[in-house]
Scaffold this active site. Structure first.
Site, mmCIF file in Angstrom:
data_model
loop_
_atom_site.group_PDB
_atom_site.id
_atom_site.type_symbol
_atom_site.label_atom_id
_atom_site.label_comp_id
_atom_site.label_asym_id
_atom_site.label_seq_id
_atom_site.Cartn_x
_atom_site.Cartn_y
_atom_site.Cartn_z
ATOM 1 N N SER A 101 0.802 -1.238 0.000
ATOM 2 C CA SER A 101 0.000 0.000 0.000
ATOM 3 C C SER A 101 0.828 1.278 0.000
ATOM 4 C CB SER A 101 -0.948 0.002 1.199
ATOM 5 O OG SER A 101 -2.039 -0.865 0.968
ATOM 6 N N LYS A 104 0.010 3.631 -2.696
ATOM 7 C CA LYS A 104 -1.059 4.619 -2.574
ATOM 8 C C LYS A 104 -0.510 6.042 -2.508
ATOM 9 C CE LYS A 104 -4.674 1.782 -0.374
ATOM 10 N NZ LYS A 104 -4.108 0.436 -0.286
ATOM 11 N N SER A 159 -5.993 2.793 4.833
ATOM 12 C CA SER A 159 -5.452 2.138 3.644
ATOM 13 C C SER A 159 -6.571 1.435 2.874
ATOM 14 C CB SER A 159 -4.356 1.139 4.027
ATOM 15 O OG SER A 159 -3.485 0.905 2.955
#
Length: 412
Positions: A101, A104, A159
């Site tokens: 993640s 991101k 997340s």
């Protein structure tokens, strides 16, 4: 003015150049005197070896009195100055690894500018299809209306892959978002990243690197919206007529699960998948200095090791600032080439009060030690009187050659 220089070839095939520019009255004795202080600082002007960060293992150039970087178990990591982009130290900086993640951060850099935080959006069922099994979620529901800021809190704090899917749909769809992120990465000089799933979910061929993650972190800190979201510890997430609290999963930011909060932490993004292991981009400010640290896949210490290893690297970075020569830069190579050309053009106009070193040597030339080079001593085998314009041209050519060899055949 006397210009002394040394040109050599690195393992990456690029020329490394060391320039020493004494004033009109400078001599070998005055150079020695000027560089004999107990705790030297990096030169005012330099260009580092552009191929150094391609090498495996730990890359660092400590000056006298500087401590070595901590020994941590992560497969790769980078410590950099977020303001200047200088890489203070790194290990396997360009090693391609799954980012989880932390990708991101790139998603946010790409999509954040396209909507205002106060805009509202009603979620459709189609926008929540295709979310990977076992994904982290914030709880976005079909038919509910959310402010854009709520969705971004879901991305940074929880997340939430569900929030990513909705925001991607608002920005052209999943495939379009993938292409946009790839283009954004290239524009930032992050060429190790291949985007397949914008939320960071494990996908065949999806990789990034500690270098690229540090690039994304540094770029994010230049955006006030990004910085505000990534440093938010707690927020309320709407659920129709009520709301519930969400907590940032970055333990260095919140101090949760027995991890002590890091003083001055600005957050950024953590991640985990079974394929990527634990990954983290962290940034912290201490006094006038801000550092960005990326850590990928610690090999021992459990799920919280990524935070403790980032802590060690941040501590070292703040202590080492001013005591190490940079080993690279987070700025795109195009920017470095422009800087080298400007340096060559401005060279004759530089003040002559003290020696100025333009340092690109990763190791000392034959016949001299690393300490000699870092303290401004003239390397053996130099040629006096080489015109500065020729040296600047050699440096520009070296950077162009290295850029072609590393990236020219790869494309996007």
């Amino acid at each position: 003015m006397i210009v002394t220089s040394a040109v050599r070839h690195t393992a990456a095939g690029a020329a490394a150049i060391l320039l020493v520019l004494p004033g009109p009255a400078a001599s070998a004795a005055s150079l020695s005197s000027a560089s004999s202080v107990d705790e030297p600082t990096p030169p005012a002007r330099y260009v580092v070896d552009p191929g150094r960060l391609d090498r495996s293992g730990t890359q660092v150039q400590p000056l006298r009195g500087a401590a070595e970087p901590p020994s941590v178990s992560a497969l790769s990591w980078v410590v950099a100055d977020a303001t200047t982009g200088e890489v203070l130290a790194a290990r396997n900086a360009h090693k391609p690894l799954p980012p989880a993640s932390t990708l991101k951060a790139l998603f946010a850099l790409t999509a954040l500018p396209h909507q205002d935080a106060g805009d509202r959006h009603t979620v459709s069922d189609e926008e929540l299809t295709g979310i990977g099994e076992g994904s982290s979620l914030v709880g976005v529901k079909e038919g509910y209306t959310y402010k854009v800021s709520d969705l971004w809190n879901g991305v940074f704090l929880s997340s939430g892959n569900d929030a990513v899917h909705v925001l991607a749909a608002m920005n052209g769809g999943w495939e379009s978002m993938t292409r946009q992120m790839q283009e954004k990465a290239r524009s930032l000089g992050a060429r190790d990243t291949h985007v397949v799933s914008p939320d960071g979910y494990d996908a065949p061929g999806q990789v990034s690197s500690a270098y690229d993650l540090a690039v994304f972190g540094r770029a994010g800190l230049q955006d006030p919206q990004f910085t505000r979201y990534c440093s938010t510890r707690y927020a309320d997430f709407p659920a129709g007529s009520w709301s519930y609290g969400i907590v940032n999963t970055n333990r260095l930011l919140t101090g949760a699960n027995g991890v002590e909060r890091y003083p001055g932490l600005l957050g950024i993004k953590n991640g985990y998948t079974s394929n990527a292991g634990n990954t983290l981009i962290s940034a912290a400010r201490r006094g006038p200095r801000t550092l960005v640290v990326s850590v990928m896949n610690p090999q021992w210490g459990g799920g919280l090791a990524v935070y403790e290893e980032a802590r060690e690297l941040l501590d070292w970075g703040f202590e080492a600032a001013g005591r190490v020569q940079p080993v690279g830069s987070l700025k795109p190579l195009e920017d470095l080439q422009k800087k080298s050309r400007k340096a060559a053009q401005a060279g004759p106009k530089a003040p002559a009060a003290r020696p100025v070193a333009v340092h690109a040597a990763a190791e000392a030339p034959a016949g001299s030690s690393k300490r000699d080079v870092s303290r401004g001593a003239t390397p053996s085998g130099t040629t006096a009187g080489l015109p500065l314009a020729l040296v600047g041209a050699a440096l520009g050519a070296a950077l162009s050659l290295w850029l072609w060899r590393r990236f020219g055949a790869r494309g996007n």
